[in-house]
Write a protein that holds these residues in place. Structure first.
Motif, PDB file in Angstrom:
ATOM      1  N   GLU A 112      38.862 -12.124  26.134  1.00  0.00           N
ATOM      2  CA  GLU A 112      39.984 -11.350  25.597  1.00  0.00           C
ATOM      3  C   GLU A 112      41.321 -11.949  26.019  1.00  0.00           C
ATOM      4  O   GLU A 112      42.272 -12.002  25.239  1.00  0.00           O
ATOM      5  CB  GLU A 112      39.898  -9.891  26.053  1.00  0.00           C
ATOM      6  CG  GLU A 112      38.794  -9.112  25.372  1.00  0.00           C
ATOM      7  CD  GLU A 112      38.615  -7.713  25.936  1.00  0.00           C
ATOM      8  OE1 GLU A 112      39.186  -7.418  27.019  1.00  0.00           O
ATOM      9  OE2 GLU A 112      37.902  -6.926  25.309  1.00  0.00           O
ATOM     10  N   ARG A 113      41.397 -12.403  27.263  1.00  0.00           N
ATOM     11  CA  ARG A 113      42.643 -13.009  27.730  1.00  0.00           C
ATOM     12  C   ARG A 113      42.908 -14.334  27.014  1.00  0.00           C
ATOM     13  O   ARG A 113      44.043 -14.668  26.693  1.00  0.00           O
ATOM     14  CB  ARG A 113      42.619 -13.223  29.259  1.00  0.00           C
ATOM     15  CG  ARG A 113      42.525 -11.955  30.091  1.00  0.00           C
ATOM     16  CD  ARG A 113      43.440 -10.824  29.662  1.00  0.00           C
ATOM     17  NE  ARG A 113      44.819 -11.247  29.465  1.00  0.00           N
ATOM     18  CZ  ARG A 113      45.665 -10.674  28.585  1.00  0.00           C
ATOM     19  NH1 ARG A 113      45.287  -9.670  27.837  1.00  0.00           N
ATOM     20  NH2 ARG A 113      46.896 -11.115  28.467  1.00  0.00           N
ATOM     21  N   MET A 114      41.849 -15.104  26.748  1.00  0.00           N
ATOM     22  CA  MET A 114      42.025 -16.342  25.987  1.00  0.00           C
ATOM     23  C   MET A 114      42.579 -16.030  24.601  1.00  0.00           C
ATOM     24  O   MET A 114      43.505 -16.693  24.124  1.00  0.00           O
ATOM     25  CB  MET A 114      40.700 -17.096  25.865  1.00  0.00           C
ATOM     26  CG  MET A 114      40.257 -17.778  27.142  1.00  0.00           C
ATOM     27  SD  MET A 114      38.724 -18.676  26.926  1.00  0.00           S
ATOM     28  CE  MET A 114      39.279 -20.046  25.929  1.00  0.00           C
ATOM     29  N   ASP A 115      42.010 -15.008  23.948  1.00  0.00           N
ATOM     30  CA  ASP A 115      42.483 -14.608  22.622  1.00  0.00           C
ATOM     31  C   ASP A 115      43.944 -14.163  22.671  1.00  0.00           C
ATOM     32  O   ASP A 115      44.735 -14.512  21.798  1.00  0.00           O
ATOM     33  CB  ASP A 115      41.620 -13.477  22.056  1.00  0.00           C
ATOM     34  CG  ASP A 115      40.231 -13.933  21.651  1.00  0.00           C
ATOM     35  OD1 ASP A 115      40.016 -15.163  21.516  1.00  0.00           O
ATOM     36  OD2 ASP A 115      39.353 -13.061  21.481  1.00  0.00           O
ATOM     37  N   ALA A 116      44.285 -13.386  23.689  1.00  0.00           N
ATOM     38  CA  ALA A 116      45.659 -12.887  23.806  1.00  0.00           C
ATOM     39  C   ALA A 116      46.648 -14.025  23.997  1.00  0.00           C
ATOM     40  O   ALA A 116      47.732 -14.031  23.393  1.00  0.00           O
ATOM     41  CB  ALA A 116      45.757 -11.896  24.961  1.00  0.00           C
ATOM     42  N   HIS A 117      46.292 -15.018  24.819  1.00  0.00           N
ATOM     43  CA  HIS A 117      47.216 -16.124  25.062  1.00  0.00           C
ATOM     44  C   HIS A 117      47.272 -17.070  23.866  1.00  0.00           C
ATOM     45  O   HIS A 117      48.323 -17.641  23.584  1.00  0.00           O
ATOM     46  CB  HIS A 117      46.860 -16.849  26.360  1.00  0.00           C
ATOM     47  CG  HIS A 117      47.091 -15.989  27.559  1.00  0.00           C
ATOM     48  ND1 HIS A 117      48.347 -15.599  27.966  1.00  0.00           N
ATOM     49  CD2 HIS A 117      46.220 -15.392  28.406  1.00  0.00           C
ATOM     50  CE1 HIS A 117      48.244 -14.814  29.021  1.00  0.00           C
ATOM     51  NE2 HIS A 117      46.968 -14.675  29.302  1.00  0.00           N
ATOM     52  N   THR A 118      46.176 -17.201  23.143  1.00  0.00           N
ATOM     53  CA  THR A 118      46.195 -17.981  21.903  1.00  0.00           C
ATOM     54  C   THR A 118      47.110 -17.313  20.891  1.00  0.00           C
ATOM     55  O   THR A 118      47.913 -17.981  20.225  1.00  0.00           O
ATOM     56  CB  THR A 118      44.770 -18.111  21.322  1.00  0.00           C
ATOM     57  OG1 THR A 118      43.945 -18.773  22.278  1.00  0.00           O
ATOM     58  CG2 THR A 118      44.767 -18.900  20.029  1.00  0.00           C
ATOM     59  N   ALA A 119      47.002 -15.996  20.790  1.00  0.00           N
ATOM     60  CA  ALA A 119      47.860 -15.245  19.870  1.00  0.00           C
ATOM     61  C   ALA A 119      49.327 -15.361  20.273  1.00  0.00           C
ATOM     62  O   ALA A 119      50.206 -15.501  19.421  1.00  0.00           O
ATOM     63  CB  ALA A 119      47.436 -13.785  19.823  1.00  0.00           C
ATOM     64  N   ALA A 120      49.596 -15.311  21.570  1.00  0.00           N
ATOM     65  CA  ALA A 120      50.979 -15.422  22.043  1.00  0.00           C
ATOM     66  C   ALA A 120      51.552 -16.797  21.715  1.00  0.00           C
ATOM     67  O   ALA A 120      52.719 -16.917  21.338  1.00  0.00           O
ATOM     68  CB  ALA A 120      51.046 -15.167  23.535  1.00  0.00           C
ATOM     69  N   GLY A 123      52.455 -16.921  18.161  1.00  0.00           N
ATOM     70  CA  GLY A 123      53.563 -16.035  17.804  1.00  0.00           C
ATOM     71  C   GLY A 123      53.117 -14.659  17.387  1.00  0.00           C
ATOM     72  O   GLY A 123      53.920 -13.856  16.949  1.00  0.00           O
ATOM     73  N   ASP A 124      51.828 -14.336  17.510  1.00  0.00           N
ATOM     74  CA  ASP A 124      51.331 -12.995  17.187  1.00  0.00           C
ATOM     75  C   ASP A 124      51.655 -12.040  18.329  1.00  0.00           C
ATOM     76  O   ASP A 124      52.077 -12.443  19.403  1.00  0.00           O
ATOM     77  CB  ASP A 124      49.822 -13.022  16.939  1.00  0.00           C
ATOM     78  CG  ASP A 124      49.468 -13.841  15.709  1.00  0.00           C
ATOM     79  OD1 ASP A 124      50.355 -14.033  14.853  1.00  0.00           O
ATOM     80  OD2 ASP A 124      48.309 -14.290  15.612  1.00  0.00           O
ATOM     81  N   SER A 125      51.391 -10.751  18.112  1.00  0.00           N
ATOM     82  CA  SER A 125      51.762  -9.747  19.110  1.00  0.00           C
ATOM     83  C   SER A 125      50.557  -9.161  19.845  1.00  0.00           C
ATOM     84  O   SER A 125      50.560  -8.012  20.209  1.00  0.00           O
ATOM     85  CB  SER A 125      52.534  -8.623  18.438  1.00  0.00           C
ATOM     86  OG  SER A 125      51.698  -8.002  17.467  1.00  0.00           O
ATOM     87  N   LEU A 126      49.516  -9.946  20.104  1.00  0.00           N
ATOM     88  CA  LEU A 126      48.330  -9.457  20.809  1.00  0.00           C
ATOM     89  C   LEU A 126      48.424  -9.605  22.319  1.00  0.00           C
ATOM     90  O   LEU A 126      47.481  -9.310  23.022  1.00  0.00           O
ATOM     91  CB  LEU A 126      47.071 -10.207  20.336  1.00  0.00           C
ATOM     92  CG  LEU A 126      46.611  -9.930  18.919  1.00  0.00           C
ATOM     93  CD1 LEU A 126      45.440 -10.828  18.596  1.00  0.00           C
ATOM     94  CD2 LEU A 126      46.237  -8.488  18.752  1.00  0.00           C
ATOM     95  N   VAL A 127      49.546 -10.049  22.857  1.00  0.00           N
ATOM     96  CA  VAL A 127      49.651 -10.366  24.282  1.00  0.00           C
ATOM     97  C   VAL A 127      49.338  -9.176  25.161  1.00  0.00           C
ATOM     98  O   VAL A 127      48.651  -9.275  26.146  1.00  0.00           O
ATOM     99  CB  VAL A 127      51.053 -10.936  24.617  1.00  0.00           C
ATOM    100  CG1 VAL A 127      51.191 -11.165  26.098  1.00  0.00           C
ATOM    101  CG2 VAL A 127      51.275 -12.204  23.844  1.00  0.00           C
ATOM    102  N   GLY A 128      49.795  -7.993  24.808  1.00  0.00           N
ATOM    103  CA  GLY A 128      49.556  -6.820  25.637  1.00  0.00           C
ATOM    104  C   GLY A 128      48.168  -6.230  25.481  1.00  0.00           C
ATOM    105  O   GLY A 128      47.782  -5.363  26.217  1.00  0.00           O
TER     106      GLY A 128
END
Length: 130
Positions: A112-120, A123-128
């Motif tokens: 999940e953290r890998m996905d969040a940082h990939t999204a960040a 430029g997507d907003s999945l970081v949180g």
């Protein structure tokens, strides 16, 4: 012609006295590695200011170490992009170790953290998102 050896040899055979010092099991070594990768990820996550994800990671580190982790106190001064790259790499390492020790909870968190940082980074907003 040769003088006999009078002192005890400092060398020993590989199979001599295997129980002279404690050994860690493979599982214990993997626990230590996983806790280390997650603690490093926690430091970067704290620097990025993602408190919700930081709490999730801190719980996993505490579970593996048996004590709450020390939280990151200083800032590296790196850009957000560089921190996301670093966090993505650390999460990938944690995922590999979690998968090898069959720790589902840590593996899911790392993925999940890998996905969040990939999204960040995209430029997507999945970081949180945890």
């Amino acid at each position: 012609m040769y003088e006999p050896i009078r002192t005890k040899s400092v060398h020993r055979m590989a199979d001599d006295d295997q129980n002279a010092f404690p050994h860690r099991s493979r599982e214990e070594e993997l626990d230590i590695q996983l806790a280390g990768h997650l603690a490093a990820l926690l430091a970067v996550t704290d620097e990025l200011g993602d408190t919700e994800a930081g709490e999730l990671i801190a719980r996993q580190v505490a579970r593996l170490r048996g004590a709450p982790p020390a939280r990151h106190a200083g800032l590296s001064g790196s850009s957000a992009e560089a921190l996301h790259h670093k966090a993505h790499a650390l999460a990938g390492r944690a995922l590999l170790v979690a998968a090898s020790r069959a720790d589902t909870a840590a593996a899911i968190l790392a993925a999940e953290r890998m996905d969040a940082h990939t999204a960040a980074l995209a430029g997507d907003s999945l970081v949180g998102t945890p």
